[in-house]
Motif scaffolding. Structure first.
Motif, mmCIF file in Angstrom:
data_model
loop_
_atom_site.group_PDB
_atom_site.id
_atom_site.type_symbol
_atom_site.label_atom_id
_atom_site.label_comp_id
_atom_site.label_asym_id
_atom_site.label_seq_id
_atom_site.Cartn_x
_atom_site.Cartn_y
_atom_site.Cartn_z
ATOM 1 N N ASP A 337 6.324 -2.206 11.040
ATOM 2 C CA ASP A 337 6.178 -3.476 10.332
ATOM 3 C C ASP A 337 5.810 -3.232 8.866
ATOM 4 O OD1 ASP A 337 6.582 -4.914 12.754
ATOM 5 O OD2 ASP A 337 4.473 -4.612 13.281
ATOM 6 N N PHE A 338 4.923 -2.255 8.640
ATOM 7 C CA PHE A 338 4.489 -1.939 7.281
ATOM 8 C C PHE A 338 5.661 -1.448 6.438
ATOM 9 C CE2 PHE A 338 1.752 0.926 4.447
ATOM 10 C CZ PHE A 338 1.353 -0.126 3.641
ATOM 11 N N LYS A 339 6.487 -0.582 7.037
ATOM 12 C CA LYS A 339 7.667 -0.083 6.323
ATOM 13 C C LYS A 339 8.623 -1.231 5.990
ATOM 14 C CE LYS A 339 11.696 2.928 6.697
ATOM 15 N NZ LYS A 339 12.498 3.814 7.555
ATOM 16 N N ALA A 340 8.789 -2.166 6.935
ATOM 17 C CA ALA A 340 9.675 -3.323 6.698
ATOM 18 C C ALA A 340 9.190 -4.147 5.510
ATOM 19 C CB ALA A 340 9.753 -4.189 7.959
ATOM 20 N N GLN A 341 7.845 -4.315 5.375
ATOM 21 C CA GLN A 341 7.285 -5.073 4.247
ATOM 22 C C GLN A 341 7.568 -4.351 2.925
ATOM 23 O OE1 GLN A 341 5.705 -8.145 4.901
ATOM 24 N NE2 GLN A 341 6.530 -7.635 6.891
ATOM 25 N N LEU A 342 7.410 -3.027 2.911
ATOM 26 C CA LEU A 342 7.668 -2.242 1.700
ATOM 27 C C LEU A 342 9.138 -2.323 1.302
ATOM 28 C CD1 LEU A 342 5.565 0.952 2.545
ATOM 29 C CD2 LEU A 342 4.968 -0.821 0.898
ATOM 30 N N THR A 343 10.019 -2.258 2.303
ATOM 31 C CA THR A 343 11.459 -2.313 2.047
ATOM 32 C C THR A 343 11.858 -3.663 1.478
ATOM 33 O OG1 THR A 343 11.831 -0.769 3.874
ATOM 34 C CG2 THR A 343 13.739 -2.020 3.096
ATOM 35 N N GLN A 344 11.276 -4.739 1.999
ATOM 36 C CA GLN A 344 11.602 -6.078 1.504
ATOM 37 C C GLN A 344 11.153 -6.248 0.059
ATOM 38 O OE1 GLN A 344 10.689 -9.396 3.995
ATOM 39 N NE2 GLN A 344 11.914 -8.649 5.683
ATOM 40 N N MET A 345 10.023 -5.656 -0.283
ATOM 41 C CA MET A 345 9.548 -5.750 -1.666
ATOM 42 C C MET A 345 10.527 -5.057 -2.607
ATOM 43 S SD MET A 345 5.891 -4.662 -3.297
ATOM 44 C CE MET A 345 6.288 -2.934 -3.391
ATOM 45 N N LYS A 346 11.065 -3.906 -2.165
ATOM 46 C CA LYS A 346 12.050 -3.195 -2.977
ATOM 47 C C LYS A 346 13.309 -4.036 -3.167
ATOM 48 C CE LYS A 346 12.804 1.157 -1.907
ATOM 49 N NZ LYS A 346 12.986 2.304 -0.999
ATOM 50 N N LYS A 347 13.709 -4.774 -2.118
ATOM 51 C CA LYS A 347 14.888 -5.637 -2.204
ATOM 52 C C LYS A 347 14.692 -6.763 -3.217
ATOM 53 C CE LYS A 347 16.794 -5.161 2.484
ATOM 54 N NZ LYS A 347 17.030 -5.880 3.747
ATOM 55 N N MET A 348 13.435 -7.172 -3.422
ATOM 56 C CA MET A 348 13.137 -8.260 -4.347
ATOM 57 C C MET A 348 13.001 -7.767 -5.783
ATOM 58 S SD MET A 348 10.426 -10.347 -1.989
ATOM 59 C CE MET A 348 9.894 -11.471 -3.270
ATOM 60 N N GLY A 349 13.485 -6.564 -6.070
ATOM 61 C CA GLY A 349 13.499 -6.075 -7.436
ATOM 62 C C GLY A 349 12.349 -5.160 -7.789
ATOM 63 N N GLY A 350 11.548 -4.778 -6.803
ATOM 64 C CA GLY A 350 10.419 -3.896 -7.072
ATOM 65 C C GLY A 350 9.322 -4.599 -7.851
ATOM 66 N N MET A 351 8.255 -3.873 -8.142
ATOM 67 C CA MET A 351 7.085 -4.467 -8.794
ATOM 68 C C MET A 351 7.390 -4.931 -10.208
ATOM 69 S SD MET A 351 3.976 -2.073 -7.468
ATOM 70 C CE MET A 351 3.621 -1.939 -5.716
ATOM 71 N N SER A 352 8.112 -4.117 -10.978
ATOM 72 C CA SER A 352 8.394 -4.484 -12.369
ATOM 73 C C SER A 352 9.299 -5.706 -12.438
ATOM 74 C CB SER A 352 9.031 -3.307 -13.115
ATOM 75 O OG SER A 352 10.202 -2.879 -12.452
ATOM 76 N N GLY A 353 10.266 -5.797 -11.500
ATOM 77 C CA GLY A 353 11.161 -6.955 -11.471
ATOM 78 C C GLY A 353 10.424 -8.239 -11.142
ATOM 79 N N LEU A 354 9.459 -8.149 -10.232
ATOM 80 C CA LEU A 354 8.670 -9.328 -9.865
ATOM 81 C C LEU A 354 7.719 -9.704 -10.995
ATOM 82 C CD1 LEU A 354 7.754 -8.469 -6.153
ATOM 83 C CD2 LEU A 354 9.623 -9.878 -6.971
ATOM 84 N N LEU A 355 7.095 -8.699 -11.604
ATOM 85 C CA LEU A 355 6.127 -8.952 -12.669
ATOM 86 C C LEU A 355 6.775 -9.660 -13.849
ATOM 87 C CD1 LEU A 355 3.138 -8.376 -13.494
ATOM 88 C CD2 LEU A 355 4.004 -6.357 -14.684
ATOM 89 N N ASP A 356 8.023 -9.308 -14.155
ATOM 90 C CA ASP A 356 8.734 -9.894 -15.289
ATOM 91 C C ASP A 356 8.891 -11.404 -15.163
ATOM 92 O OD1 ASP A 356 10.330 -9.774 -17.697
ATOM 93 O OD2 ASP A 356 12.064 -10.157 -16.427
ATOM 94 N N LYS A 357 8.880 -11.901 -13.924
ATOM 95 C CA LYS A 357 9.104 -13.330 -13.701
ATOM 96 C C LYS A 357 7.803 -14.122 -13.579
ATOM 97 C CE LYS A 357 13.571 -12.514 -11.488
ATOM 98 N NZ LYS A 357 13.599 -11.065 -11.646
ATOM 99 N N LEU A 358 6.672 -13.423 -13.617
ATOM 100 C CA LEU A 358 5.382 -14.102 -13.506
ATOM 101 C C LEU A 358 4.913 -14.597 -14.872
ATOM 102 C CD1 LEU A 358 3.515 -11.688 -11.070
ATOM 103 C CD2 LEU A 358 4.312 -13.998 -10.545
ATOM 104 N N PRO A 359 4.074 -15.637 -14.900
ATOM 105 C CA PRO A 359 3.530 -16.117 -16.172
ATOM 106 C C PRO A 359 2.764 -15.031 -16.912
ATOM 107 C CG PRO A 359 3.169 -17.741 -14.452
ATOM 108 C CD PRO A 359 3.692 -16.503 -13.769
#
Length: 455
Positions: A337-359
């Motif tokens: 389950d933990f690996k699945a959560q990490l993989t989904q985060m990578k699919k969402m553009g990784g940390m830098s991709g997510l951070l770019d869209k935050l205020p």
């Protein structure tokens, strides 16, 4: 994009607190900062002058509503005018591709060599196939650049679209006509023609692309421009706009430029809407351009809608629901389950991709963090999990000293990294236990409400 403008605005807003209304005096300071930031971002001077004049006209005398300070009120005016400058004034349909014709709808890609036109053609084919459910055919009319045809064939195959083969001995006009005939016979919805670029603007190039345009009469003629060109983008845009009836602009390499002035300059010079923006080198790194949302990102307000869309694409709804049911039924959150959560985060553009869209306030909070290092750490964590046996992934409590050494050796890391990963897993496991009483299901239902199309 335009990080400098974001930082300047934040600084001036702080200095303008306590004023009752926007006046010429307190507006002038902020507009001076905005003007300097736009010029430093390589926005064309005529576009800057027109933008500042419009903001000044609309800002002066505007009452400060409710809890808004004059600085915040002025940011609101700047946001609206910035969105208008990027195309919001053209209406909500202006940034959409037109398919209002007998199939196939023909899209002609134009631009200089080296701006990423061929890769963008592949990205657009993927976007139309997956987002718009279109049957897409691509063809290369670039008979000059070595390997251009092979490159387009490769990216087209990667995205699962169809490719019309050509050779360097064919004439561009004949290529376009033959591809159109093939697209009609095989019932394609869209034909995308990748044309030849040059290292500079020349008359022969313009005549050739104009001839291709006349031969097939495309419904969309998209000017592809590198966001990092800055002032050079203006001359290029003028030349192409004079030679072709452009219908829109595609900005490439937007992720690699902190200035991004081309986005504003090209729109101002051509009068045509920006329809797409390349936001990463990956083949799914093409976003439909939304002027209002981009203005929000420039002003540090983030792009929460884009974040939700990334979540919708990245989250496997079925797997998430299975996990929710598992936890609710008393099942344990394990390494799979933990690996699945990490993989989904990578699919969402990784940390830098997510951070770019935050205020901006969230981005500032993470300013000291090394996002590349964090993403590298996530990959290493997945590698550690992959080094475990099926039994260890299902029952992490079995992992003691000997097993840790074996797992570390298999993943090519130190034992300390395995311990660190196990600690992070235990924190996640503890959080999941707290959600056992139906909290996770409520969370998933809330996510479904935010993400249309999830069942």
């Amino acid at each position: 994009m335009l990080d400098n403008l974001t930082q300047r605005l934040a600084k001036v807003v702080k200095t303008m607190r306590g004023e009752a209304r926007l006046t010429e005096a307190n507006t002038a300071e902020m507009l001076r900062e905005v003007r300097m930031a736009l010029l430093e971002a390589d926005v064309a001077l005529p576009a800057v002058r027109e933008f500042i004049a419009k903001v000044k006209e609309k800002a002066l005398g505007e009452e400060v509503i409710g809890s808004l300070s004059p600085g915040q009120a002025l940011v609101g005016v700047v946001q609206r005018e910035l969105a208008a400058l990027m195309g919001a004034d053209l209406g909500p349909d202006a940034t959409q591709l037109s398919f209002a014709q007998q199939p196939p709808a023909i899209i002609l890609m134009a631009g200089l060599q080296g701006v990423g036109k061929t890769t963008t053609t592949g990205k657009l084919a993927k976007y139309l196939k997956e987002q718009k459910k279109k049957k897409v055919l691509t063809v290369s009319a670039d008979v000059y650049r070595p390997a251009a045809i092979a490159q387009l064939e490769s990216v087209t195959k990667q995205v699962g679209a169809d490719f019309f083969p050509t050779t360097a001995n064919d004439k561009p006009v004949d290529i376009a006509k033959n591809a159109l005939d093939w697209a009609k016979k095989h019932y394609h919805d869209v034909l995308i023609i990748d044309t030849a670029g040059r290292l500079g603007i020349d008359e022969a190039m313009m005549q050739e692309i104009a001839a291709v345009h006349a031969a097939v009469n495309p419904v969309e003629t998209l000017f592809v421009v590198d966001a990092m060109l800055g002032q050079d983008a203006i001359n290029t845009a003028k030349a192409f706009n004079d030679a072709l009836p452009l219908t829109g602009v595609v900005l490439t390499k937007l992720d690699g430029d902190s200035r991004g002035g081309a986005a504003l300059s090209v729109r101002h010079v051509t009068g045509k809407p920006i329809k797409f923006a390349g936001v990463s080198e990956k083949l799914d790194g093409l976003e439909a351009f939304d002027p209002t949302r981009m203005a929000n990102r420039v002003l540090g307000m983030g792009d929460i809608l884009a974040l939700v869309e990334e979540a919708r694409k990245g989250v496997d709804a079925e797997a998430a629901t299975e996990l929710a049911n598992k936890i609710k039924g008393g099942g344990k959150f394990d390494m799979n389950d933990f690996k699945a959560q990490l993989t989904q985060m990578k699919k969402m553009g990784g940390m830098s991709g997510l951070l770019d869209k935050l205020p901006a306030q969230f981005q500032q909070a993470a300013a000291g963090a090394n996002m590349d290092q964090a993403e590298k750490q996530v990959r290493r964590m997945v590698g550690i999990i992959d080094s475990m046996t099926a039994l260890e992934r299902a029952k992490p409590e079995l992992i003691k000293a000997n097993r840790k050494r074996r797992i570390a050796a298999g993943a090519g890391v130190q034992v300390q990294e395995v311990n660190r990963m196990l600690n992070q897993f235990e924190q996640m496991q503890t959080m999941m236990k707290k959600l056992k009483g139906g909290g996770l299901m409520k969370m998933m239902r809330g996510m479904k409400g935010m993400m249309p199309g999830m069942r």
